[in-house]
Write an enzyme that holds these catalytic residues in place. Structure first.
Site, PDB file in Angstrom:
ATOM      1  CB  CYS A   2     -24.593 -22.798  -7.397  1.00 20.04           C
ATOM      2  SG  CYS A   2     -24.453 -22.723  -5.596  1.00 20.04           S
ATOM      3  CG  LEU A  50     -21.066 -26.938  -3.412  1.00 22.19           C
ATOM      4  CD1 LEU A  50     -21.117 -28.437  -3.143  1.00 22.19           C
ATOM      5  CD2 LEU A  50     -19.729 -26.561  -4.045  1.00 22.19           C
ATOM      6  CB  VAL A  52     -20.470 -22.765  -0.061  1.00 23.63           C
ATOM      7  CG1 VAL A  52     -19.260 -22.075   0.535  1.00 23.63           C
ATOM      8  CG2 VAL A  52     -20.021 -23.843  -1.046  1.00 23.63           C
ATOM      9  CB  VAL A  53     -22.649 -19.117   2.517  1.00 17.12           C
ATOM     10  CG1 VAL A  53     -23.138 -18.083   3.525  1.00 17.12           C
ATOM     11  CG2 VAL A  53     -21.143 -18.993   2.311  1.00 17.12           C
ATOM     12  CG  ASN A  75     -21.798 -20.138  -9.814  1.00 19.28           C
ATOM     13  OD1 ASN A  75     -21.451 -20.478  -8.693  1.00 19.28           O
ATOM     14  ND2 ASN A  75     -21.112 -20.451 -10.900  1.00 19.28           N
ATOM     15  N   GLY A  76     -21.712 -17.663  -7.223  1.00 25.07           N
ATOM     16  CA  GLY A  76     -20.545 -16.880  -6.842  1.00 25.07           C
ATOM     17  C   GLY A  76     -20.438 -16.690  -5.350  1.00 25.07           C
ATOM     18  CG  LEU A 256      -6.178 -27.646  -6.214  1.00 29.45           C
ATOM     19  CD1 LEU A 256      -6.498 -27.338  -7.673  1.00 29.45           C
ATOM     20  CD2 LEU A 256      -6.380 -29.133  -5.934  1.00 29.45           C
ATOM     21  CB  ILE A 288      -2.202 -34.812  -9.045  1.00 35.54           C
ATOM     22  CG1 ILE A 288      -2.471 -36.093  -9.847  1.00 35.54           C
ATOM     23  CG2 ILE A 288      -2.171 -33.588  -9.960  1.00 35.54           C
ATOM     24  CD1 ILE A 288      -3.849 -36.178 -10.449  1.00 35.54           C
ATOM     25  CB  SER A 363      -6.388 -23.161  -7.189  1.00 41.28           C
ATOM     26  OG  SER A 363      -5.496 -23.587  -8.187  1.00 41.28           O
TER      27      SER A 363
END
Length: 561
Positions: A2, A50, A52-53, A75-76, A256, A288, A363
């Site tokens: 976030c 964002l 997410v939970v 944020n976390g 990724l 990529i 990642s």
């Protein structure tokens, strides 16, 4: 993932200042809230979400009825919040993992709170009853946090520096913005006029120390001693748990996959954990590269081996060059190797957001620093010097690889999760004897490879694949991304500009045309902010003048083979 933003003691109109909060809207595309603090007309919070939970009740700042005087913007992800809730019998009002911060703070104060958190976080906690403001950031700085503070007590905090640079304050025409140090928390007094005064800055966790929350995490008991089989077993247990705890989300998970050792181990372990959790969708993996990229070929082999839904993203040199300006704006740095490596990650994140419903992305970041994976570790004069360098790299992750990983994914509204930087896994790895962690038989990360030798998680050829830097592996050995950039920039920066580089850029003066080119772009977006980067990333124990692994002897020999 976030975006958080807050002001304390602003002397300008908050509705005008709020425009700066919109500079980080990309971090939270699902919702936005701007809220004034009761009783303090010049203090406010901004939050980009964002989801997410707990998509229904997860808006911030978080406030609960039991503690009407506490305001939390964070944020976390706090992976052990349920274990702590059950252990201490806290009564939750929401399903948001961050609510645990309020309960822990009420129970034991700020120091115990940050030491108990197993996860990644950057937070602003306001206690209006005790007139305190607290800032905190996780051990490695996986979640970003910046602050600006003036002598008269105006404080501004944001997930990214771009949300602070245009703020106005009467006492300071040029507001000094700096990153908040990872692994620290700060205590500030809140004055009646909304201004603040710093009381103390405290380091709450060193990467080598086993975290306090290990007492409550429920990981099966590790075997004592440093016999190789014991160590390998413990590493497998901890890595498996590091991936498992990070499944906490209501959104689709992806990964990724460069085809290197680190991302391959993460993807394979993640897919295994998703199956055990009976998740009903296939794991999407993403690679990529340009045509003839060794990464694409290797990633394809891993995806076929583990059975993921694999996506390959092709790009050409023109597309990579075209996004350099966007990438540097997102990164907020001009570090050469960071910019190079970010182009591919930026483009693949853009693809994921546009073409899939995966939002939480795993990642392999952090492994190279932790497990001594960079090629130059072969040149370390001793295991002890290699250990010192590994810990230095971990301390500076927030300036380089972690910064790259966060900004390139956040720019497209994705959340990144990095199991190799798990507190338990990393602290155990760093507790091992130095000579156990160094490259062996000409192979870096030998211990990590040996740990998974008999697991069949990934193909043997991938398990023992030599290190390939992300910015180099996405292109062919014969024409690397490094060479493509040199050829392009040669025509963008002339010799006269280089001759006057020291006068124009006295801080971190660029020594190459590539460095000069990136610096120009950076200064266009963030004039006068060169001190955000203390130094360029460069390999140690070598006479290399460029951070590209392709310039090292190891790769020159491989290219001729």
């Amino acid at each position: 993932m976030c975006g958080i933003w807050a002001l304390f003691g602003s002397d300008d109109c908050l509705s005008v200042q709020c425009l700066s909060a919109m500079k980080i809207a990309h971090r939270g595309p699902d919702a936005f809230r701007f809220e004034n603090v009761n009783g303090y007309t010049n203090c406010c919070f901004g939050f980009h979400r964002l989801a997410v939970v707990d998509q229904l009740f997860g808006m911030q700042p978080i406030r609960v009825k039991k503690y009407p005087y506490l305001w939390l913007c964070y944020n976390g992800e706090i992976y052990n919040h349920k274990k702590l809730q059950h252990h201490f019998e806290f009564e939750y009002q929401t399903k948001v993992d961050g609510e645990i911060i309020l309960h822990l703070y009420d129970k034991g104060g700020i120091e115990q709170t940050v030491c108990m958190l197993d996860g990644v976080f950057a937070f602003i906690l306001l206690d209006t009853a005790n007139k305190k403001v607290f800032l905190g950031r996780d051990t490695y700085g996986v979640r970003p946090l910046f602050k600006a503070m003036t002598e008269d007590g105006f404080l501004a905090v944001c997930s990214e520096a771009k949300g602070l640079v245009n703020l106005k304050h009467s006492m300071t025409p040029f507001l000094k913005v700096e990153p908040f140090l990872p692994g620290h928390y700060e205590v500030l007094d809140l004055k009646p006029n909304g201004k603040v005064a710093s009381v103390e800055m405290v380091k709450h966790h060193h990467c080598r120390d086993e975290p306090l929350h290990a007492l409550y995490d429920g990981v099966e008991k590790l075997f004592p001693g440093f016999e190789i089989e014991t160590v390998k077993s413990n590493l497998r247990i901890l890595f498996d748990n590091a991936v498992k705890k990070r499944l906490m989300t209501d959104r689709r998970i992806g990964c990724l996959l460069s085809g290197g050792l680190d991302s391959s181990l993460v993807a394979a372990t993640l897919l295994k954990q998703l199956k055990e959790a009976q998740v009903q969708y296939p794991l999407q993996t993403f690679a990529i590269g340009m045509e003839d990229s060794p990464d694409l070929l290797a990633a394809r082999k891993v995806a076929n081996h583990i059975g993921s839904e694999h996506h390959e993203v092709l790009f050409n040199s023109e597309e990579g060059i075209q996004v350099l300006d966007e990438v540097i704006f997102s990164l907020e740095t001009y570090d050469i190797t960071t910019v190079r490596a970010s182009v591919g990650m930026y483009l693949i994140s853009k693809y994921i957001r546009k073409n899939t419903d995966s939002v939480v992305i795993f990642s392999g970041e952090g492994s190279d620093e932790l497990t001594q994976g960079y090629i130059y570790f072969h040149k370390a004069p001793s295991p002890e010097k290699a250990e010192e360098e590994s810990e230095r790299l971990l301390r500076e992750l927030y300036l380089f690889d972690v910064l790259r990983a966060d900004r390139t994914t956040a720019a497209h509204g994705l959340e990144l999760r990095v199991p190799f930087l798990d507190h338990r896994f990393s602290s155990y790895y760093l507790s091992l004897p130095p000579d156990m962690r160094v490259p062996k038989n000409g192979i870096e990360k030998h211990l990590l490879r040996e740990t998974f030798e008999d697991s069949n998680l990934i193909p043997k050829e991938i398990l023992w694949r030599p290190k390939e830097a992300f910015s180099d592996g996405i292109t062919s050995v014969k024409n690397s991304w490094f060479r493509i950039l040199q050829d392009y920039i040669e025509h963008q920066v002339d010799d006269a500009a280089m001759a006057s580089a020291a006068q124009k850029f006295p801080i971190n003066t660029p020594k190459t045309k590539e460095g000069y080119y990136y610096r120009q772009i950076f200064e266009n977006h963030y004039p006068g902010r060169a001190d955000w980067l203390p130094h360029y990333w460069m390999p140690r124990w070598t006479n290399a003048t460029d951070p590209s692994a392709r310039t090292l002897t190891h790769y020159k020999a491989a290219a001729k083979a």
